[in-house]
Design an enzyme around this catalytic site. Structure first.
Site, PDB file in Angstrom:
ATOM      1  N   ASP A   1       0.833  -1.200   0.000  1.00 19.67           N
ATOM      2  CA  ASP A   1       0.000   0.000   0.000  1.00 19.67           C
ATOM      3  C   ASP A   1       0.869   1.252   0.000  1.00 19.67           C
ATOM      4  O   ASP A   1       2.022   1.229   0.445  1.00 19.67           O
ATOM      5  CB  ASP A   1      -0.946   0.011   1.202  1.00 19.67           C
ATOM      6  CG  ASP A   1      -0.206  -0.009   2.534  1.00 19.67           C
ATOM      7  OD1 ASP A   1       0.740  -0.811   2.680  1.00 19.67           O
ATOM      8  OD2 ASP A   1      -0.562   0.773   3.439  1.00 19.67           O
TER       9      ASP A   1
ATOM     10  N   GLU B   1       0.246  -1.099   5.912  1.00 18.65           N
ATOM     11  CA  GLU B   1       1.303  -0.567   6.773  1.00 18.65           C
ATOM     12  C   GLU B   1       1.205   0.942   6.945  1.00 18.65           C
ATOM     13  O   GLU B   1       1.503   1.485   8.017  1.00 18.65           O
ATOM     14  CB  GLU B   1       2.681  -0.945   6.200  1.00 18.65           C
ATOM     15  CG  GLU B   1       3.859  -0.656   7.126  1.00 18.65           C
ATOM     16  CD  GLU B   1       4.393   0.770   7.005  1.00 18.65           C
ATOM     17  OE1 GLU B   1       5.157   1.187   7.898  1.00 18.65           O
ATOM     18  OE2 GLU B   1       4.038   1.468   6.023  1.00 18.65           O
TER      19      GLU B   1
END
Length: 378
Positions: free
Chosen positions: A86, A147
């Site tokens: 991400d 994350e």
């Protein structure tokens, strides 16, 4: 063959990276992150890995876990390469930050943080396999989707997978000098909310209690709590829909960071103690995800670092190691006591900005570093 002399090709790596970067994958767009996971899963499958797609939860995308072929896979604790797919960049960032190379710099959203590091890890494995070199320990790759918002949905997965391994390698962005991270500060996130009373901002302004104004005062109060041992910042705020309405609610997110766990714990207590009601406006504070302190003096991490230093010396530079802020999933594995080495990814600058780029010559350097670690850890 010496793994530090494998025939890594910069142009091939840039070509392989391009589809990763041009598949935008902001954290909160689960479908976009899953598209990126599809690409990574395919590339891992070409390496002969046993690839698993793990479903997402909490509204986030899914994860990819890949176990590389090895006679001891599943029989002995091996090496876990842990990375996130991400990014902080919303869909459409490519229009203003397209993938492009300018001399020794290459630009693109998520290229430095941390798709570049993830990709060079796969390239290191690919070149080792092509050369017929078998790593002493089995290797597993785990790519996760969240994350950048503190890993709320996959922390359990990361910790469970790490517990099965002897070492964890995290290809987050490398330091400017080529150094690595051997410890990280503690981080806590908080959800903030003010609740006031609505009114017409033109005709009945005094009847309302502005949640926005109250939050503005609270933000100053929170950030003024920053000291040498613990920092506080507010980075997200959402409120209002009509300018002619006094907003009755306002939401924000805050971040606190400390080098020592006890300092963070004290900071958390200070934040939670701010909950109160003033002038008819309620202020609510709830604790979000937390990253524990990863202390830099663990023996296992020191062992990996010495091996990395030796490899770096053979590659022609002196490797430094330090503890730092800016959390990663290495916080979790390092805090568990599992030997962990972080910031093994590519060098660059501008991460989380519209100037995000990498130094092209670091692709081969970091791929060789990763290949060396995979061959020397045992």
């Amino acid at each position: 063959m010496n793994p530090l002399q494998l025939p890594f090709d910069t142009e091939d790596m840039l070509a392989g990276l391009r589809p990763w970067i041009e598949c935008e994958s902001p954290t909160h767009d689960a479908a976009a992150v899953n598209r990126m996971m599809d690409i990574a899963a395919f590339d891992l499958a070409t390496l002969g890995a046993k690839v698993e797609r793990l479903p997402g939860r909490m509204g986030f995308g899914g994860s990819v876990r890949a176990r590389l072929p090895h006679p001891d896979q599943g029989r002995v604790p091996g090496i876990l390469i842990a990375g996130h797919m991400d990014t902080v960049h919303p869909i459409g960032t490519l229009e203003v930050l397209p993938f492009r190379r300018e001399g020794n710099l290459c630009y693109g959203p998520g290229l430095m943080d941390m798709k570049g590091g993830n990709y060079i890890s796969l390239e290191a494995i690919r070149q080792l396999m092509r050369a017929g070199l078998e790593t002493p320990l089995p290797v597993t790759v785990l790519f996760t989707p969240d994350e950048e918002v503190g890993t709320p949905s996959t922390r359990d997965l990361i910790e469970a997978e790490a517990a099965r391994h002897a070492y964890v390698l995290v290809p987050e962005p490398g330091h400017d000098d080529g150094g690595v991270t051997i410890g990280r500060y503690a981080i806590a996130r908080f959800n903030l909310r003010t609740v006031g009373a609505p009114s017409h901002a033109g005709a009945r302004l005094s009847d309302g209690k502005s949640a926005i104004a109250a939050m503005a005062r609270r933000i100053i109060e929170i950030e003024d709590m920053t000291g040498p041992d613990c920092t506080f910042s507010v980075g997200v705020i959402h409120a209002g829909q009509w300018v002619n309405c006094v907003s009755s609610s306002c939401d924000a997110e805050a971040l606190s960071m400390a080098k020592k766990q006890e300092d963070l714990d004290e900071g958390v207590a200070r934040m939670l103690a701010l909950q109160s009601e003033r002038d008819g406006v309620t202020f609510e504070v709830t604790r979000g995800v937390t990253r524990p302190v990863w202390k830099p003096d663990t023996p296992g991490t020191a062992k990996i670092f010495e091996i990395a230093k030796s490899i770096a010396s053979e590659l022609g530079f002196e490797m430094t190691g330090r503890s730092q802020g800016g959390g990663s999933d290495g916080n979790f594995t390092g805090a568990m006591g599992i030997p962990t080495l972080d910031s093994l990814g590519v060098r660059g600058a501008g991460l989380h900005t519209l100037n995000e780029h990498i130094q092209v010559d670091s692709l081969v350097e970091r791929a060789r570093l990763m290949a060396g670690l995979l061959m020397r850890l045992q």
